[in-house]
Design a protein around this motif. Structure first.
Motif, short mmCIF file in Angstrom:
data_model
loop_
_atom_site.label_atom_id
_atom_site.label_comp_id
_atom_site.label_asym_id
_atom_site.label_seq_id
_atom_site.Cartn_x
_atom_site.Cartn_y
_atom_site.Cartn_z
N HIS A 43 4.08 5.43 -5.41
CA HIS A 43 4.01 5.58 -6.86
C HIS A 43 3.12 6.34 -7.65
CE1 HIS A 43 3.43 2.80 -10.97
NE2 HIS A 43 4.52 3.35 -10.54
N LYS A 44 2.36 6.81 -6.77
CA LYS A 44 1.26 7.34 -7.54
C LYS A 44 1.82 9.01 -7.25
CE LYS A 44 -1.83 9.73 -4.79
NZ LYS A 44 -1.66 10.90 -4.94
N LYS A 64 4.17 9.43 -9.88
CA LYS A 64 3.72 9.44 -11.16
C LYS A 64 2.75 11.28 -10.76
CE LYS A 64 1.61 6.14 -13.86
NZ LYS A 64 0.96 4.52 -13.65
N ALA A 65 1.99 11.54 -10.25
CA ALA A 65 1.99 12.55 -9.85
C ALA A 65 2.55 13.91 -10.34
CB ALA A 65 1.25 12.99 -8.81
N ALA A 95 1.96 1.69 -2.80
CA ALA A 95 1.36 2.37 -4.37
C ALA A 95 0.77 3.93 -4.49
CB ALA A 95 -0.11 1.64 -4.01
N ILE A 96 0.85 4.04 -3.11
CA ILE A 96 0.98 5.70 -2.92
C ILE A 96 2.27 6.06 -3.20
CG2 ILE A 96 0.69 7.37 -1.33
CD1 ILE A 96 -1.44 5.34 -0.02
N LEU A 144 -7.16 1.79 4.23
CA LEU A 144 -5.26 2.11 4.26
C LEU A 144 -5.56 2.79 5.81
CD1 LEU A 144 -5.17 3.96 0.93
CD2 LEU A 144 -4.24 1.45 1.16
N THR A 145 -4.17 2.72 6.23
CA THR A 145 -3.96 2.93 7.44
C THR A 145 -3.40 4.68 7.71
OG1 THR A 145 -1.67 1.82 7.85
CG2 THR A 145 -3.64 0.70 9.05
N LEU A 158 -8.62 7.88 -0.47
CA LEU A 158 -7.93 7.38 0.33
C LEU A 158 -8.27 6.85 1.85
CD1 LEU A 158 -4.94 9.66 -0.52
CD2 LEU A 158 -5.71 7.94 -1.45
N ASN A 190 1.15 -1.49 -0.06
CA ASN A 190 -0.22 0.10 -0.24
C ASN A 190 0.62 1.14 -0.21
OD1 ASN A 190 -2.35 -0.93 0.19
ND2 ASN A 190 -2.58 -1.29 1.88
#
Lengths: 256, 319
Positions: A9-10, A13-14, A6-7, A107-108, A102, A3
């Motif tokens: 990476h996001k 990308k942004a 994933a964040i 997700l924590t 989110l 997780n």
């Protein structure tokens, strides 16, 4: 962990899908280059004077006279650019409503905060990586010690981490990116100049102010020294800022 | 599947949701109806774990949203009022990110993504940036995001807002299709939508539940008397006199006069059909009977009546 990645990476990308990454990396590199050239000329003159036996030292160390001062000067660039990196992190999500995605995903808060920090950190590391080119030239045409260079980079990464985590916290407090950016910049600057008045104060105050100064701790790293005192300062600074961010995100939920 | 118990949410001194309780059975579509600011979005936000309640609890698929948030959130798909899109990401990248954080296993991701994009009719926009999409597409990408991890429960905050009529119909169809395998709560202030898609309705006003029932029961229950609309080709005064003599008629009002044509609204005693008597009263006098129809109270009227009553008593009916 997946997780967090994933964040992260996001986030990356942004940065790279918008002009932010290119502007930040591009202009920082230009400025770094300018600082580098300036110090290189200065170093050349010193070397010539030393070689000509004009009363100067016998030989000048490229580490002490060029690389060390270079990194200390370069902290100024971070002061201006890192608020631009962090100001959007939470503010943008709050404004566009994506924060709802989110916070309603499995997700924590800790995963979200760490993911965002990691994303910004990788961007910053990329920015630093560009400067390896300059180091490459020094190694190709000179004979600097590699260890102080390595510790300088470690110090830079840690100091950048402090700026980023602090910026992340400020960003979590507001919807407004400009507010986040300005407040972050002001706090960075405060940590940067906090020991300027140290010499005018008493011994206790002086020690405290010097300890708080975020750049003071970089000195030893540029000299090739890894002192646990500085490691503790940087790491605890980062952890504490991230902790505050998690608390801030959590309290935001309660306030609605 | 969803159980909301005495849910209360206060923002400082302001009470947005006040002791709301309701239940949704598996596979059901529940409509959440209320004027703007009634507390619909707040209730949904609490239900999806976005914010904690001040009091009471919400249980989704057997998990308390605040005791076991991760487990509960795995089973919820949520479409907020504004679809939570990242403008700089392409639709496919965005949905891939959502799949990751919602815990869709890597092996299933691509297949899931394709089938969801197919269902929500956004496949042709896969490589477009979310920021460049029209309102209709944004809404559908938002819906795709909500159903991506195949959740047991779907919470949709105004899923058809901003769509054109054709898209609205398609979206409603999709929601109905999803109903069997998912439990759905949708909020709206478009009333026909509720009667067309939902099996039950919760009407909420000023944070309080004012009614819980099926759309049909609601319209029936609220009707105190039967009302007819009658249009007659005769002078208003004569006709009014004659029609008020008909047994069972309680009240008569002229609503329309156009030349020699007069329209009346006639209230009769509840449960008594006076249409035959009205018709013969008109025809035997030699007037033209142009129109005679019962005026059913629409959900709109029910809604207005329930939400404008000042001291509306909260009533929970027919669970």
């Amino acid at each position: 962990m997946s997780n967090i990645l994933a964040i992260a990476h996001k986030e990356l990308k942004a940065y790279f899908a918008s002009p932010i990454a290119y502007i930040v990396i591009g202009f920082s590199s230009i400025l770094f280059g300018w600082f580098f050239v300036n110090l290189l000329y200065y170093f050349n003159r010193l070397s010539l004077q030393a070689g000509a036996g004009m009363g100067g030292p016998e030989a000048v160390s490229v580490n002490d006279m060029l690389i060390g001062p270079l990194f200390l000067n370069v902290t100024v660039i971070l002061l201006f650019t890192l608020p631009l990196v962090t100001m959007r992190i939470y503010s943008e999500e709050k404004r566009s409503g994506t924060i709802e995605l989110l916070l309603t995903s499995p997700l924590t808060d800790v995963q979200i905060v760490l993911g965002k920090f990691l994303g910004a950190f990788v961007l910053y590391a990329t920015m630093l990586a560009v400067t390896l080119v300059h180091m490459g030239f020094l190694f190709a045409f000179g004979n600097p010690e590699w260890r102080p260079v390595a510790t300088s980079y470690l110090g830079m990464l840690l100091m950048g981490g402090c700026f980023l985590s602090l910026g992340l916290f400020v960003s979590s407090l507001t919807k407004n990116q400009i507010v986040a950016g300005m407040v972050t910049f002001a706090i960075f600057l405060m940590f940067w100049v906090i020991n300027w008045i140290a010499t005018f104060t008493g011994p206790t105050m002086q020690a405290v102010l010097n300890y708080l100064s975020i750049t003071e701790h970089l000195n030893d790293f540029t000299k090739g020294v890894i002192d646990t005192k500085h490691l503790v300062y940087y790491v605890s600074f980062i952890v504490f800022s991230l902790f505050l961010t998690v608390r801030s995100v959590d309290s935001e939920r309660w306030r609605g | 599947m969803i159980e909301v118990q005495h849910l209360t949410k206060r923002y400082g001194p302001f009470t947005a949701v006040d002791d709301v309780s309701f239940k949704v059975e598996p596979g059901e579509i529940l409509g959440f109806l209320g004027p703007n600011g009634a507390g619909k979005t707040t209730t949904m936000r609490v239900l999806t774990g976005y914010m904690p309640p001040t009091g009471g609890k919400a249980i989704v698929a057997g998990f308390d949203v605040f005791e076991q948030p991760i487990e509960a959130k795995r089973r919820i798909g949520y479409l907020p009022e504004t679809p939570p899109l990242y403008p700089d990401m392409t639709v496919r990248d965005y949905l891939t990110f959502v799949a990751k954080i919602k815990g869709v296993p890597r092996a299933d991701r691509k297949a899931r993504l394709d089938s969801v994009m197919e269902r929500t009719r956004i496949s042709d926009m896969a490589t477009r940036h979310c920021g460049k999409l029209s309102k209709g597409y944004r809404q559908r990408v938002g819906l795709a995001q909500a159903i991506l991890h195949n959740p047991d429960v779907l919470v949709l905050d105004e899923p058809t807002a901003g769509l054109d009529p054709k898209q609205i119909i398609q979206t409603r169809e999709l929601i109905k299709e999803l109903a069997g395998s998912h439990t759905i709560i949708l909020s709206t202030h478009i009333l026909p939508e509720v009667s067309q898609t939902c099996q039950r309705v919760v009407i909420i006003n000023k944070g309080k539940v004012v009614a819980v029932d099926t759309p049909d029961n609601l319209t029936a229950r609220i009707r105190g008397s039967e009302t007819m609309y009658v249009q007659v080709d005769a002078s208003g005064a004569d006709a009014q006199g004659a029609l008020s003599q008909v047994p069972g008629v309680r009240q008569i009002a002229v609503t329309e006069t156009r030349g020699s044509v007069t329209g009346f609204e006639i209230d009769s005693e509840p449960g008594r059909d006076v249409r035959r008597e009205l018709a013969s009263a008109i025809v035997t006098r030699g007037w033209g009977l142009l129109e005679l129809r019962p005026m059913r109270m629409s959900l709109e009227d029910v809604f207005l009546q329930l939400t404008t009553q000042d001291a509306a008593e909260p009533e929970v009916a027919h669970e």
